[in-house]
Enzyme design. Structure first.
Site, PDB file in Angstrom:
ATOM      1  N   SER A   1       0.737  -1.143  -0.061  1.00 40.71           N
ATOM      2  CA  SER A   1      -0.018  -0.160  -0.049  1.00 40.71           C
ATOM      3  C   SER A   1       1.013   1.327   0.100  1.00 40.71           C
ATOM      4  O   SER A   1       1.592   1.511  -0.854  1.00 40.71           O
ATOM      5  CB  SER A   1      -0.874  -0.060   1.182  1.00 40.71           C
ATOM      6  OG  SER A   1      -2.044   1.018   1.183  1.00 40.71           O
TER       7      SER A   1
ATOM      8  N   GLU B   1      -2.293  -2.573  -8.099  1.00 35.16           N
ATOM      9  CA  GLU B   1      -3.275  -2.844  -7.225  1.00 35.16           C
ATOM     10  C   GLU B   1      -3.811  -1.590  -6.658  1.00 35.16           C
ATOM     11  O   GLU B   1      -3.174  -0.551  -6.498  1.00 35.16           O
ATOM     12  CB  GLU B   1      -3.065  -3.971  -5.966  1.00 35.16           C
ATOM     13  CG  GLU B   1      -2.010  -3.310  -5.084  1.00 35.16           C
ATOM     14  CD  GLU B   1      -2.638  -2.510  -3.885  1.00 35.16           C
ATOM     15  OE1 GLU B   1      -3.768  -3.026  -3.490  1.00 35.16           O
ATOM     16  OE2 GLU B   1      -1.657  -1.845  -3.409  1.00 35.16           O
TER      17      GLU B   1
ATOM     18  N   HIS C   1      -5.098  -5.290  -1.593  1.00 31.67           N
ATOM     19  CA  HIS C   1      -5.753  -5.125  -0.138  1.00 31.67           C
ATOM     20  C   HIS C   1      -6.806  -6.118   0.038  1.00 31.67           C
ATOM     21  O   HIS C   1      -8.026  -5.572   0.103  1.00 31.67           O
ATOM     22  CB  HIS C   1      -6.546  -3.717  -0.016  1.00 31.67           C
ATOM     23  CG  HIS C   1      -5.354  -2.666   0.134  1.00 31.67           C
ATOM     24  ND1 HIS C   1      -4.610  -2.240  -0.955  1.00 31.67           N
ATOM     25  CD2 HIS C   1      -5.136  -1.992   1.096  1.00 31.67           C
ATOM     26  CE1 HIS C   1      -3.883  -1.116  -0.646  1.00 31.67           C
ATOM     27  NE2 HIS C   1      -4.172  -0.925   0.654  1.00 31.67           N
TER      28      HIS C   1
END
Length: 302
Positions: A110, A203, A274
């Site tokens: 992330s 992502e 995630h």
């Protein structure tokens, strides 16, 4: 690329919070796994206990915590307890002279994409992988085992079912990537990645479709898509549409549109992102990507 030494039981590792604040009790299972299941000696950073607004301490507190672990030759890996936002705020004040003499694994995903990209520019491998706050969540067993294998230097290979949006082909190249928002955010900075001839994985989470489209436009205009060896599309979770007028396309359609003119292999629905099953990706490692009508295979070099 420079590869840090693989771990073994008894090694010292650090756990800190590079970005958003973290609730220390939420780390209990992750810290237990590191200590008891993996047999590691864990050094806890002060940022696991500190808070400054939404961050795990001020920029200086987070920088100092990370700098101390980067400089400590006895620490063999550094885990970011969670992501959130804030790691890119401290990148330009970090010093890597001592790190270069005693490289260690940096682990996270992330927001930690910013650190991975910066380390890639410095020619070091790092691990885009699940973080201690998420170690104990239901369905994370494969993600956790993939991280352990990567850290211990065991063979790392994944087989994923075929997807209707896939484009078949084969690519042998270095892997780079991470969170799409961060990849776009880093363009024009000293941490911007060079994607030419590489396999890119992406992502994201909780983005509006129109903003996903905008980030893909940004990557394309920056010529980050046109010379790839291949692209791996991970999980895009909890996406949102406009409340008034719909954007009209989902993430599969959006991404497909921006890579349709190229001929490299494209793999969708890969277990990275995630989600609990967030497989470890060795950023900077050479790998073989094979997309066939039957499945997608990704195998990292030893």
């Amino acid at each position: 690329m420079i590869r840090p030494s693989f771990l073994q039981a008894g090694d010292r590792v650090g756990v800190l919070a590079m970005a958003s604040k973290v609730s220390y009790p939420s780390l209990a299972e992750g810290l237990r796994i590191l200590r008891e299941d993996w047999g590691l000696e864990v050094v806890e950073g002060q940022t696991l206990y500190s808070q400054y607004n939404q961050f795990a301490g001020t920029d200086e507190e987070r920088r100092r915590d990370l700098q101390q672990m980067l400089d400590d030759p006895s620490i063999k890996a550094i885990f970011s307890a969670r992501g959130g936002y804030g790691s890119s705020k401290i990148i330009d004040t970090l010093r890597f002279q001592k790190f270069k003499k005693s490289p260690k694994w940096l682990v996270g995903f992330s927001d930690i994409t910013a650190i991975h990209c910066h380390l890639h520019r410095l020619d070091f491998e790092s691990l885009h992988a699940t973080m201690p706050k998420l170690f104990g969540q239901e369905g994370a067993e494969n993600a956790l085992e993939s991280l352990r294998k990567a850290l211990w230097g065991e063979p790392l290979a994944y087989v994923v079912p075929a997807h209707p949006y896939n484009r078949t082909g084969k690519a042998a190249a270095t892997i780079v990537g991470g969170n799409l928002c961060l990849l776009a955010h880093l363009l024009g900075s000293r941490s911007e990645i060079d994607t030419r001839g590489k396999i890119l994985f992406i992502e994201d989470v909780e983005e509006y479709y129109y903003n996903l489209d905008r980030m893909m436009v940004q990557l394309k205009r920056a010529r980050k898509l046109d010379q790839l060896a291949g692209i791996v599309v991970g999980q895009f979770t909890d996406l949102k549409d406009n409340e008034s007028a719909s954007f009209g396309k989902n993430h599969l359609e959006i991404i497909s549109e921006y890579v349709q003119e190229f001929d490299y292999p494209v793999a969708f629905d890969f277990p990275v992102g995630h989600v609990p099953d967030n497989r470890a990706m060795v950023v900077g490692r050479h790998a073989l990507l094979e997309v066939t009508p039957e499945n997608t295979r990704l195998r990292f070099d030893s």
